[in-house]
Enzyme design. Sequence first.
Site, PDB file in Angstrom:
ATOM      1  CB  SER A 138      -1.504  -2.457  -8.461  1.00  0.00           C
ATOM      2  OG  SER A 138      -1.254  -3.241  -9.616  1.00  0.00           O
ATOM      3  CE1 TYR A 151       1.646   1.550 -10.561  1.00  0.00           C
ATOM      4  CE2 TYR A 151       1.454  -0.782 -11.096  1.00  0.00           C
ATOM      5  CZ  TYR A 151       0.865   0.426 -10.775  1.00  0.00           C
ATOM      6  OH  TYR A 151      -0.503   0.513 -10.668  1.00  0.00           O
TER       7      TYR A 151
HETATM    8  P1  NDP Z   1      -5.259   7.123 -15.220  1.00  0.00           P
HETATM    9  O1  NDP Z   1      -3.922   7.447 -15.826  1.00  0.00           O
HETATM   10  O2  NDP Z   1      -6.444   7.044 -16.098  1.00  0.00           O
HETATM   11  O3  NDP Z   1      -5.551   8.151 -14.020  1.00  0.00           O
HETATM   12  C1  NDP Z   1      -4.550   8.510 -13.110  1.00  0.00           C
HETATM   13  C2  NDP Z   1      -5.001   9.706 -12.324  1.00  0.00           C
HETATM   14  O4  NDP Z   1      -3.952  10.038 -11.375  1.00  0.00           O
HETATM   15  C3  NDP Z   1      -5.228  10.927 -13.180  1.00  0.00           C
HETATM   16  O5  NDP Z   1      -6.422  11.555 -12.788  1.00  0.00           O
HETATM   17  C4  NDP Z   1      -4.044  11.851 -12.860  1.00  0.00           C
HETATM   18  O6  NDP Z   1      -4.465  13.204 -12.877  1.00  0.00           O
HETATM   19  C5  NDP Z   1      -3.735  11.430 -11.427  1.00  0.00           C
HETATM   20  N1  NDP Z   1      -2.359  11.769 -11.048  1.00  0.00           N
HETATM   21  C6  NDP Z   1      -1.191  11.266 -11.514  1.00  0.00           C
HETATM   22  N2  NDP Z   1      -0.156  11.877 -10.946  1.00  0.00           N
HETATM   23  C7  NDP Z   1      -0.668  12.806 -10.082  1.00  0.00           C
HETATM   24  C8  NDP Z   1      -0.115  13.770  -9.206  1.00  0.00           C
HETATM   25  N3  NDP Z   1       1.215  13.924  -9.092  1.00  0.00           N
HETATM   26  N4  NDP Z   1      -0.946  14.549  -8.476  1.00  0.00           N
HETATM   27  C9  NDP Z   1      -2.283  14.403  -8.584  1.00  0.00           C
HETATM   28  N5  NDP Z   1      -2.873  13.520  -9.397  1.00  0.00           N
HETATM   29  C10 NDP Z   1      -2.078  12.735 -10.146  1.00  0.00           C
HETATM   30  O7  NDP Z   1      -5.022   5.730 -14.458  1.00  0.00           O
HETATM   31  P2  NDP Z   1      -6.005   4.819 -13.570  1.00  0.00           P
HETATM   32  O8  NDP Z   1      -7.304   5.458 -13.353  1.00  0.00           O
HETATM   33  O9  NDP Z   1      -5.974   3.463 -14.164  1.00  0.00           O
HETATM   34  O10 NDP Z   1      -5.175   4.757 -12.235  1.00  0.00           O
HETATM   35  C11 NDP Z   1      -5.661   5.181 -10.978  1.00  0.00           C
HETATM   36  C12 NDP Z   1      -4.930   4.414  -9.900  1.00  0.00           C
HETATM   37  O11 NDP Z   1      -5.190   3.013 -10.038  1.00  0.00           O
HETATM   38  C13 NDP Z   1      -3.403   4.557  -9.931  1.00  0.00           C
HETATM   39  O12 NDP Z   1      -2.944   4.635  -8.592  1.00  0.00           O
HETATM   40  C14 NDP Z   1      -2.939   3.251 -10.577  1.00  0.00           C
HETATM   41  O13 NDP Z   1      -1.641   2.898 -10.192  1.00  0.00           O
HETATM   42  C15 NDP Z   1      -3.971   2.299 -10.043  1.00  0.00           C
HETATM   43  N6  NDP Z   1      -4.183   1.066 -10.801  1.00  0.00           N
HETATM   44  C16 NDP Z   1      -4.483   1.087 -12.140  1.00  0.00           C
HETATM   45  C17 NDP Z   1      -4.686  -0.115 -12.805  1.00  0.00           C
HETATM   46  C18 NDP Z   1      -4.984  -0.188 -14.264  1.00  0.00           C
HETATM   47  O14 NDP Z   1      -4.772  -1.246 -14.878  1.00  0.00           O
HETATM   48  N7  NDP Z   1      -5.508   0.860 -14.880  1.00  0.00           N
HETATM   49  C19 NDP Z   1      -4.645  -1.399 -12.101  1.00  0.00           C
HETATM   50  C20 NDP Z   1      -4.288  -1.282 -10.708  1.00  0.00           C
HETATM   51  C21 NDP Z   1      -4.109  -0.104 -10.091  1.00  0.00           C
HETATM   52  P3  NDP Z   1      -3.610  14.443 -13.449  1.00  0.00           P
HETATM   53  O15 NDP Z   1      -2.629  13.905 -14.445  1.00  0.00           O
HETATM   54  O16 NDP Z   1      -4.643  15.348 -14.035  1.00  0.00           O
HETATM   55  O17 NDP Z   1      -2.973  15.023 -12.218  1.00  0.00           O
HETATM   56  C1  8X3 Z   2      -1.754  -1.916 -12.950  1.00  0.00           C
HETATM   57  C2  8X3 Z   2      -2.069  -3.331 -13.241  1.00  0.00           C
HETATM   58  O1  8X3 Z   2      -1.196  -5.536 -14.095  1.00  0.00           O
HETATM   59  O2  8X3 Z   2      -0.512  -3.503 -15.294  1.00  0.00           O
HETATM   60  O3  8X3 Z   2      -1.530  -1.723 -11.605  1.00  0.00           O
HETATM   61  O4  8X3 Z   2       0.414  -3.952 -13.126  1.00  0.00           O
HETATM   62  S1  8X3 Z   2      -0.760  -4.123 -13.959  1.00  0.00           S
END
Ligand code: NDP
Ligand code: 8X3
Length: 252
Positions: A138, A151
């Site tokens: 991120s 985070y």
């Molecule tokens: P979402 O919340 O839409 O998706 C997160 C996914 O992670 C879900 O499918 C959830 O599935 C899964 N997850 C969470 N905890 C667990 C666990 N303990 N075991 C297995 N699966 C898990 O978020 P995003 O798609 O945005 O996020 C995906 C990744 O990208 C994350 O690592 C996030 O930190 C990162 N990210 C996101 C950004 C954003 O702005 N959206 C920016 C930068 C990075 P379930 O709950 O069904 O297990």
């Molecule tokens: C998620 C993006 O900018 O909210 O990783 O930290 S930000």
Amino acid sequence: MSGSIVITGASSGFGQATARRFARAGKKLVLAARRMDRVNDLVDELSDKTDCIGIELDVRDRQRVSKTLSSLPESFSDIEVLINNAGLALGLEGGDEVDLDHWDTMVDTNIKGLMYCTRTVLPKIVSRGGGHIVNLGSVAGSWPYPGGNAYGGTKAFVQQFSRNLRTDLLGKNVRVTCVEPGMCETEFSLVRFEGDRRKADRVYDGMTPLSAADIADIIFFITSLPSHININQLEVMPVNQTWAPFAVHREN
Ligand code: NDP
Ligand code: 8X3
């Protein structure tokens, strides 16, 4: 040597969109998450485009990660790409006020879960003669912001872990990439604010965030490049997001 693509966190956001992107290219998919109703829906949706299975996986469960990812059905067990996407942020409180359970959950998921999946799958990728690990970092791993505390710390781990893996894997034909997005509208903020839809929507109010499909296209691009090319890190933000200026507290 086209093997399967394992995507953690495939029930939502980037994971779900990335599964759809790879399915369009006919890639064999292993889709993992805790919410199996959603994973099963996705498998149903994609099954006419590609071979696809869903697995129930909490990445924090070390034994289960090892067992599940080591005992995939034979036709999916040749893993070529692991997309370590499962992850979350919880809360935006300052470090002096934060709920310690939130810090634990982020460390257990974003750091330890990613390590468990990597350690289980990596020997298989090495022994098949090559492949690719894509880790979801991120912008928060490089750039601090108030409330980003643990985070951002977990994502800084992901960034450096990815670089160190590259050095371990020299000569083994395994690519490692850390994809580092900024603001992207998924369920990320809904999770961060524990289901508070108003707070989550406010994050993206009046600006155009990245979409999950944007990130899926980027991941697909990175993994589709000729196999001698390794994108080490890829940081991406929406045009309407940049860094903050230094903050200065003044007494007067
Ligand atoms: P979402 O919340 O839409 O998706 C997160 C996914 O992670 C879900 O499918 C959830 O599935 C899964 N997850 C969470 N905890 C667990 C666990 N303990 N075991 C297995 N699966 C898990 O978020 P995003 O798609 O945005 O996020 C995906 C990744 O990208 C994350 O690592 C996030 O930190 C990162 N990210 C996101 C950004 C954003 O702005 N959206 C920016 C930068 C990075 P379930 O709950 O069904 O297990
Ligand atoms: C998620 C993006 O900018 O909210 O990783 O930290 S930000």
